[in-house]
Structures are given as C-alpha cells and as structure tokens.
Design a protein around this motif. Structure first.
Motif, PDB file in Angstrom:
ATOM      1  N   PRO A  47     -57.321  32.979   8.049  1.00  0.00           N
ATOM      2  CA  PRO A  47     -58.394  33.199   9.005  1.00  0.00           C
ATOM      3  C   PRO A  47     -59.793  33.020   8.392  1.00  0.00           C
ATOM      4  O   PRO A  47     -60.761  33.604   8.882  1.00  0.00           O
ATOM      5  CB  PRO A  47     -58.176  34.655   9.406  1.00  0.00           C
ATOM      6  N   ALA A  48     -59.920  32.241   7.343  1.00  0.00           N
ATOM      7  CA  ALA A  48     -61.194  32.096   6.636  1.00  0.00           C
ATOM      8  C   ALA A  48     -62.252  31.405   7.487  1.00  0.00           C
ATOM      9  O   ALA A  48     -61.968  30.458   8.208  1.00  0.00           O
ATOM     10  CB  ALA A  48     -60.987  31.311   5.345  1.00  0.00           C
ATOM     11  N   THR A  49     -63.463  31.894   7.367  1.00  0.00           N
ATOM     12  CA  THR A  49     -64.652  31.229   7.875  1.00  0.00           C
ATOM     13  C   THR A  49     -65.490  30.943   6.638  1.00  0.00           C
ATOM     14  O   THR A  49     -65.862  31.867   5.908  1.00  0.00           O
ATOM     15  CB  THR A  49     -65.434  32.131   8.848  1.00  0.00           C
ATOM     16  N   TYR A  74     -69.081  30.498   0.186  1.00  0.00           N
ATOM     17  CA  TYR A  74     -68.347  31.748   0.352  1.00  0.00           C
ATOM     18  C   TYR A  74     -67.417  31.614   1.533  1.00  0.00           C
ATOM     19  O   TYR A  74     -67.613  30.787   2.415  1.00  0.00           O
ATOM     20  CB  TYR A  74     -69.283  32.957   0.510  1.00  0.00           C
ATOM     21  N   LYS A  75     -66.376  32.438   1.501  1.00  0.00           N
ATOM     22  CA  LYS A  75     -65.486  32.524   2.658  1.00  0.00           C
ATOM     23  C   LYS A  75     -65.414  33.977   3.076  1.00  0.00           C
ATOM     24  O   LYS A  75     -65.417  34.886   2.252  1.00  0.00           O
ATOM     25  CB  LYS A  75     -64.101  31.953   2.363  1.00  0.00           C
ATOM     26  N   VAL A 133     -62.648  45.646   8.605  1.00  0.00           N
ATOM     27  CA  VAL A 133     -63.275  45.554   7.290  1.00  0.00           C
ATOM     28  C   VAL A 133     -63.175  44.105   6.814  1.00  0.00           C
ATOM     29  O   VAL A 133     -62.078  43.528   6.789  1.00  0.00           O
ATOM     30  CB  VAL A 133     -62.597  46.500   6.270  1.00  0.00           C
ATOM     31  N   ALA A 134     -64.300  43.538   6.451  1.00  0.00           N
ATOM     32  CA  ALA A 134     -64.339  42.157   5.957  1.00  0.00           C
ATOM     33  C   ALA A 134     -64.117  42.130   4.455  1.00  0.00           C
ATOM     34  O   ALA A 134     -64.284  43.126   3.764  1.00  0.00           O
ATOM     35  CB  ALA A 134     -65.700  41.536   6.269  1.00  0.00           C
ATOM     36  N   SER A 135     -63.748  40.971   3.980  1.00  0.00           N
ATOM     37  CA  SER A 135     -63.744  40.683   2.550  1.00  0.00           C
ATOM     38  C   SER A 135     -64.312  39.277   2.396  1.00  0.00           C
ATOM     39  O   SER A 135     -64.401  38.522   3.373  1.00  0.00           O
ATOM     40  CB  SER A 135     -62.333  40.769   1.964  1.00  0.00           C
ATOM     41  N   GLU A 162     -73.451  37.645   8.578  1.00  0.00           N
ATOM     42  CA  GLU A 162     -72.366  37.004   9.329  1.00  0.00           C
ATOM     43  C   GLU A 162     -71.249  38.013   9.629  1.00  0.00           C
ATOM     44  O   GLU A 162     -70.685  38.022  10.725  1.00  0.00           O
ATOM     45  CB  GLU A 162     -71.818  35.816   8.542  1.00  0.00           C
ATOM     46  N   ALA A 163     -70.948  38.875   8.663  1.00  0.00           N
ATOM     47  CA  ALA A 163     -69.923  39.901   8.883  1.00  0.00           C
ATOM     48  C   ALA A 163     -70.339  40.831  10.022  1.00  0.00           C
ATOM     49  O   ALA A 163     -69.530  41.149  10.904  1.00  0.00           O
ATOM     50  CB  ALA A 163     -69.672  40.686   7.602  1.00  0.00           C
TER      51      ALA A 163
END
Length: 184
Positions: free
Chosen positions: A50-52, A67-68, A80-82, A107-108
């Motif tokens: 599910p990477a952006t 970055y992803k 929670v994002a990583s 963006e998160a």
C-alpha cells in the motif's frame, strides 16, 4: 532550496531511485535490506501496495531523495503511519531529508493518520535520530543489537513514535470511521 519540489514518484523516477537505494544498501549502515535485493524487489518495496511514494527533485530531472508512506499495521493499527526515507549521497547535508520528513508528516495528516511510527531506526544513524527528535518523535523502545552494521557489527535499533493528532479527537475519528463502515 526554492528549486526543489516534492511530488509523487513515477516509474520514470525509478532508475534514479534504484541508484540511491543501491548506494544505501551497499553501505550497510542504515537499512536492513541485503545487497542481494534485486531491481524488481526494490521496485515492489517503493511502489507496491500500500505504499505511496514521493521524490524530491531539482528541476524536472534530478532525484535527490525519496520516501514512502504506508500504514504501520493492517486493520486496527492502520491509523498509524510508517515511512522509509533515502537521500542521495550527493544531496546529503543540505536539508533534503528535513524537506522529505516535513512533507511526509503533512501527507500523513492529510491522509488521516493519527500517529507515525518508525519500527527500525538504527541507533548509529545519528543524523536521522536528531532530525526525528527535532520534529517531535520520541524513542519509545530499543531493540538491543537488532541491526548488523556493516562496519560496527551488532548495534541497537530504535522504535520512534509521534502523535499527529490530539488523542482526545481520536475517538471521534474512530466513531466516524465505524459509522462509514456500517453505512457501506
């Protein structure tokens, strides 16, 4: 820095991204990936669901870093994002990492994440740790001797965490999400 743009990564960016990736992996100082990770696996890492993925570019051509952004966990941990970041060795020390970090936090938030967690920050990566602390992250856990550093042998890795939204508002966000699921 005015001529640096952060934008969604495209397939055309991947050649430059792969070069940056290979350089970091070969150094063996900050990323857990092994040198045997091929081009296809690297592509999947940066562009697979599910990477952006975003790149910092100078002009229209030169990729300076990337970055992803991904959910840290599935389902009930997906709020929670990583993220993973890499800056070209030729562009380090001029603020590209900071630009990418600030962009990823925005963006998160824009994507509705309530916090961000880094699961594996190598303890000897002092520039990254310093940046994350300046941006409000805390070390919430230490993984003793979890990383095999190419030069230093076994070193610790940290788990770092930052709230992106006031937890008092989380319940409201959860209720809205549950209501949307009930209506679907």
């Amino acid at each position: 820095m005015n001529d640096i743009q952060i934008r969604p990564a495209t397939e055309e960016d991947f050649h430059a991204m792969y070069g940056i990736f290979q350089t970091h992996v070969a150094a063996g100082e900050t990323f857990p990936h092994g040198p045997d990770m091929d081009r296809e696996a690297s592509y999947d890492y940066w562009f697979g669901a599910p990477a952006t993925t975003f790149v910092a570019v100078k002009g229209r051509e030169r990729v300076l870093g990337m970055y992803k952004l991904v959910p840290n966990q599935l389902g009930r941990g997906s709020h929670v994002a990583s993220a993973s970041y890499m800056v070209s060795p030729n562009a380090q020390g001029v603020g590209i990492g900071h630009l990418l970090a600030e962009h990823s936090l925005g963006e998160a938030r824009r994507r509705g994440y309530l916090a961000m967690q880094f699961n594996y920050v190598v303890s000897t990566n002092t520039a990254a740790i310093h940046l994350w602390k300046r941006l409000g992250f805390s070390i919430v856990g230490t993984l003793p001797k979890a990383y095999r550093h190419r030069r230093l042998g076994y070193v610790d890795a940290y788990v770092m965490y930052k709230l992106l939204e006031d937890p008092a508002r989380w319940e409201l966000a959860d209720e809205e999400q549950d209501q949307a699921q009930d209506e679907a």
